[in-house]
Design an enzyme around this catalytic site. Structure first.
Site, short mmCIF file in Angstrom:
data_model
loop_
_atom_site.label_atom_id
_atom_site.label_comp_id
_atom_site.label_asym_id
_atom_site.label_seq_id
_atom_site.Cartn_x
_atom_site.Cartn_y
_atom_site.Cartn_z
N LYS A 189 29.15 42.63 -44.19
CA LYS A 189 27.82 41.89 -44.30
C LYS A 189 27.36 41.65 -42.64
CE LYS A 189 27.20 37.39 -43.87
NZ LYS A 189 25.84 37.56 -43.12
N GLU A 264 37.10 38.11 -33.67
CA GLU A 264 36.46 38.49 -32.32
C GLU A 264 35.52 37.48 -32.10
OE1 GLU A 264 37.39 40.49 -30.11
OE2 GLU A 264 38.84 41.73 -31.35
N CYS A 298 29.30 38.01 -26.02
CA CYS A 298 30.38 37.15 -25.84
C CYS A 298 31.17 37.61 -24.43
CB CYS A 298 31.47 38.01 -27.18
SG CYS A 298 31.68 39.71 -27.11
N GLU A 396 30.07 27.70 -24.63
CA GLU A 396 29.26 29.09 -24.48
C GLU A 396 27.89 28.84 -24.82
OE1 GLU A 396 30.00 31.45 -27.84
OE2 GLU A 396 30.47 33.52 -26.54
P1 NDP Z 1 27.99 33.12 -36.27
O1 NDP Z 1 29.52 32.87 -36.17
O2 NDP Z 1 26.94 32.38 -36.33
O3 NDP Z 1 27.77 34.55 -37.44
C1 NDP Z 1 28.68 35.27 -37.51
C2 NDP Z 1 28.62 35.99 -38.55
O4 NDP Z 1 29.20 35.29 -39.51
C3 NDP Z 1 27.29 36.22 -39.19
O5 NDP Z 1 27.31 37.44 -40.12
C4 NDP Z 1 27.14 35.00 -40.12
O6 NDP Z 1 26.06 35.16 -41.29
C5 NDP Z 1 28.72 35.21 -40.71
N1 NDP Z 1 28.75 33.57 -41.42
C6 NDP Z 1 28.07 32.46 -41.18
N2 NDP Z 1 28.84 31.57 -41.75
C7 NDP Z 1 29.67 32.05 -42.39
C8 NDP Z 1 30.87 31.37 -43.36
N3 NDP Z 1 30.98 30.14 -43.78
N4 NDP Z 1 31.57 32.38 -43.84
C9 NDP Z 1 31.91 33.63 -43.48
N5 NDP Z 1 30.80 34.21 -42.64
C10 NDP Z 1 29.75 33.22 -42.11
O7 NDP Z 1 27.78 33.86 -35.03
P2 NDP Z 1 26.42 34.66 -34.34
O8 NDP Z 1 25.80 35.56 -35.36
O9 NDP Z 1 25.41 33.47 -33.96
O10 NDP Z 1 26.93 35.48 -33.13
C11 NDP Z 1 27.37 34.93 -31.80
C12 NDP Z 1 28.74 34.58 -31.66
O11 NDP Z 1 29.27 35.67 -31.85
C13 NDP Z 1 29.06 34.13 -30.48
O12 NDP Z 1 29.81 33.08 -30.21
C14 NDP Z 1 29.70 35.39 -29.51
O13 NDP Z 1 30.41 35.08 -28.57
C15 NDP Z 1 30.47 35.97 -30.65
N6 NDP Z 1 30.66 37.29 -30.58
C16 NDP Z 1 31.97 37.78 -30.18
C17 NDP Z 1 32.14 38.90 -29.64
C18 NDP Z 1 33.60 39.58 -29.71
O14 NDP Z 1 33.79 40.74 -29.55
N7 NDP Z 1 34.56 38.54 -29.38
C19 NDP Z 1 31.15 40.08 -29.67
C20 NDP Z 1 29.90 39.53 -30.25
C21 NDP Z 1 29.67 38.13 -30.54
P3 NDP Z 1 24.55 34.68 -41.21
O15 NDP Z 1 24.34 34.21 -39.74
O16 NDP Z 1 23.74 35.79 -41.69
O17 NDP Z 1 24.51 33.56 -42.12
#
Ligand code: NDP
Length: 502
Positions: A189, A264, A298, A396
């Site tokens: 997803k 991650e 990130c 962040e």
């Molecule tokens: P989110 O945590 O909001 O979303 C990440 C994914 O999780 C999306 O596909 C989202 O779906 C999904 N999601 C949201 N709610 C749920 C739930 N209740 N259960 C399961 N999945 C869920 O992050 P962002 O998309 O805003 O990305 C930014 C974040 O990602 C930052 O904090 C960044 O630091 C981190 N990141 C970390 C990296 C690493 O390698 N450490 C690399 C890149 C980013 P949807 O949004 O479609 O609802």
């Protein structure tokens, strides 16, 4: 420097319609609902996806389960899986312009950067393909005459893969090819904001010869679809990249059935700079580390910890170079900083800057929000005089906002670096080997860059300490993450009985 957006660059764009991939078929969602994506750079509709429901997520999990339990994929040789992954890598390379364009318009990232990420992704897929042939366990022939032990590595089963919007194609590549190399099947997803390139990957994998049901790709909100993917009993492992808050929720959901979890998550990554560093090189790396991907990264070097003797001069030089960074239309090949992902996210970033300036911080390069007539943009913004207790020093921000702190002694620099909940990465700049090594050992982060920043290669593991995550991606053990170990404890000759000693 601002690059004006060109409405004409997107005016003849045809809105792309995507279905989801379940059990080898492109299909609509059970309720026929759709999700529409507006380009963050131009504010116009660019993609329409079928929106998955709970029932669709269950259908995708059932397909992945069937493909794992009864299908050919886990039974193939590592060589056969490797060849299919290599074919997929070739096809990704062939379609990289199309994939890069989708990431640019859906995520607002500069097109030149997206092309670079596609090159990086191809390299990772090839690396994972090589690991598929190298997955093996251990044997023990030192356990005495009557015993021999063999430790097998077996694919863990069905993996739920959930990815964020900031590196749509790259991040799915840090997970899926390794899971496939191990013989797993998957439900993927992507973020509902940037699903296009991951759905195109579905086409590529089918063409490369991945059997039906092995990779299922659904689009939907995390709250509805992600929740099923992280809690369903037929899922064996969850590999998640995203925010720390949702990572925590993922772990809670997965705990109900004790799934393996790989996380991650976020970061608040410091760069510690000593007066004996090569400051020209550091200033370039500081600008790159802070503004790359508009700071929606990130690994962003969002905290500078500068020795007080150089702080003033270095901050001024960073501001001077930052003013030259090209912000604007992601479709212009010379753009370095594109659009902010959503208007709501821009508001969140602005709120951090306002709170910091009300708290006495100096906004020393007042980039701020840019009105380019379409989409949402923000120019590089530097906050100096930040202290370690402030929100912009600890949380962040995930935007083009750089916090500058100062230190006097090496111990103090390490304390400041470690004074956050995150531990993803850090940088140290000094020409003194001992200084670099001391920082390298004592700063608690998964990656420490020494006299460089944000370099990466598939050979080197990546992941976070503390609330930046759990587990590591990439590196030679990446495929093993998607396996279980099984012990074969074998007896040779007659066995001493428990009841009737022989
Ligand atoms: P989110 O945590 O909001 O979303 C990440 C994914 O999780 C999306 O596909 C989202 O779906 C999904 N999601 C949201 N709610 C749920 C739930 N209740 N259960 C399961 N999945 C869920 O992050 P962002 O998309 O805003 O990305 C930014 C974040 O990602 C930052 O904090 C960044 O630091 C981190 N990141 C970390 C990296 C690493 O390698 N450490 C690399 C890149 C980013 P949807 O949004 O479609 O609802």
């Amino acid at each position: 420097m601002t690059i004006q957006i060109r409405p004409q660059a997107i005016s003849d764009l045809k809105v792309r319609e995507f279905q989801m991939l379940i059990d080898g078929q492109w299909t609509a969602g059970a309720e026929g609902k759709t999700i529409e994506r507006l380009a963050p750079s131009h504010g116009v509709l660019v993609s329409r996806y079928q929106s998955a429901t709970k029932a669709d997520a269950e259908r995708a999990i059932a397909a992945a389960r069937k493909a794992f339990d009864f299908g050919p994929w886990p039974k193939m040789t590592g060589g056969e899986r490797s060849n299919i992954l290599l074919k997929a890598a070739d096809l990704i390379a062939q379609r990289s312009d199309e994939l890069a364009y989708l990431d640019a318009i859906e995520a607002g990232k500069p097109i030149s950067q997206c092309r670079g990420e596609l090159g990086g992704a191809v390299d990772i897929w090839r690396y994972a393909a090589a690991l598929a042939r190298n997955l093996h366990g251990e044997s023990y022939n030192t356990l005495g005459e009557g015993t021999m032990g063999v430790v097998l590595r077996e694919a863990i089963g069905v993996v739920s893969i959930i990815t964020p919007w900031n590196f749509p194609f790259l991040i799915v590549g840090q997970k899926l090819p390794f899971a496939l190399a191990a013989g797993c099947t998957a439900v993927v997803k992507p973020s509902e904001l940037t699903s296009g390139s991951t759905l195109l990957l579905g086409e590529i994998l089918m063409e490369a010869g991945v059997p039906e049901g092995v990779v299922n790709i659904i689009v939907g909100t995390g709250a509805e679809v992600g929740a099923v993917m992280t809690s369903h009993p037929d899922v064996d492992m969850v590999s998640f990249t995203g925010s720390t808050a949702v990572g925590r929720l993922t772990m809670t959901n997965a705990a109900q059935t004790l799934k393996k979890v790989s996380l991650e998550l976020g970061g608040k990554n410091p760069q510690i700079v000593f007066p004996d560093a090569n400051l020209d090189e550091f200033i370039d790396a500081a600008v790159f580390g802070a503004w790359f991907n508009a700071g929606e990264c990130c690994n962003a070097g969002s905290r500078l910890i500068l020795h007080k003797d150089i702080a003033r001069d270095v901050t001024a030089r960073i501001a001077e170079l930052s003013a030259k960074v090209k912000v604007g239309d992601p479709l212009d090949p010379s753009t370095q900083v594109g659009a902010i992902i959503t208007p709501q996210h821009l508001e969140k970033i602005e709120a951090y800057v306002s709170a910091a300036s009300e708290g006495g911080v100096t906004v020393s390069h007042a980039g701020g929000t840019l009105d380019l007539g379409m989409g949402q943009y923000m120019a590089p913004t530097i906050l100096s005089g930040v202290t370690r207790d402030m929100a912009v020093a600890k949380e962040e921000v995930f935007g083009p906002v750089l916090s500058v702190l100062t230190f006097e002694t090496l111990d103090e620099a390490i304390q400041i670096a470690n004074a956050v909940d995150y531990g993803l990465s850090a940088g140290v700049w000094s020409s003194n080997f001992d200084t670099c090594m001391t920082i390298g050992r004592r700063v608690r982060a998964g990656t420490i860059w020494m006299n460089t920043f944000m370099d990466g290669t598939p050979e080197l593991p990546f992941g976070g300490y503390r609330q930046s995550g759990l587990g590591r991606e990439l590196g030679k053990h990446a495929v093993e993450d998607y396996t279980e170990t099984k012990t074969l404890n074998m007896h040779i000759g007659s066995r001493t009985g428990w009841w009737m000693p022989r």
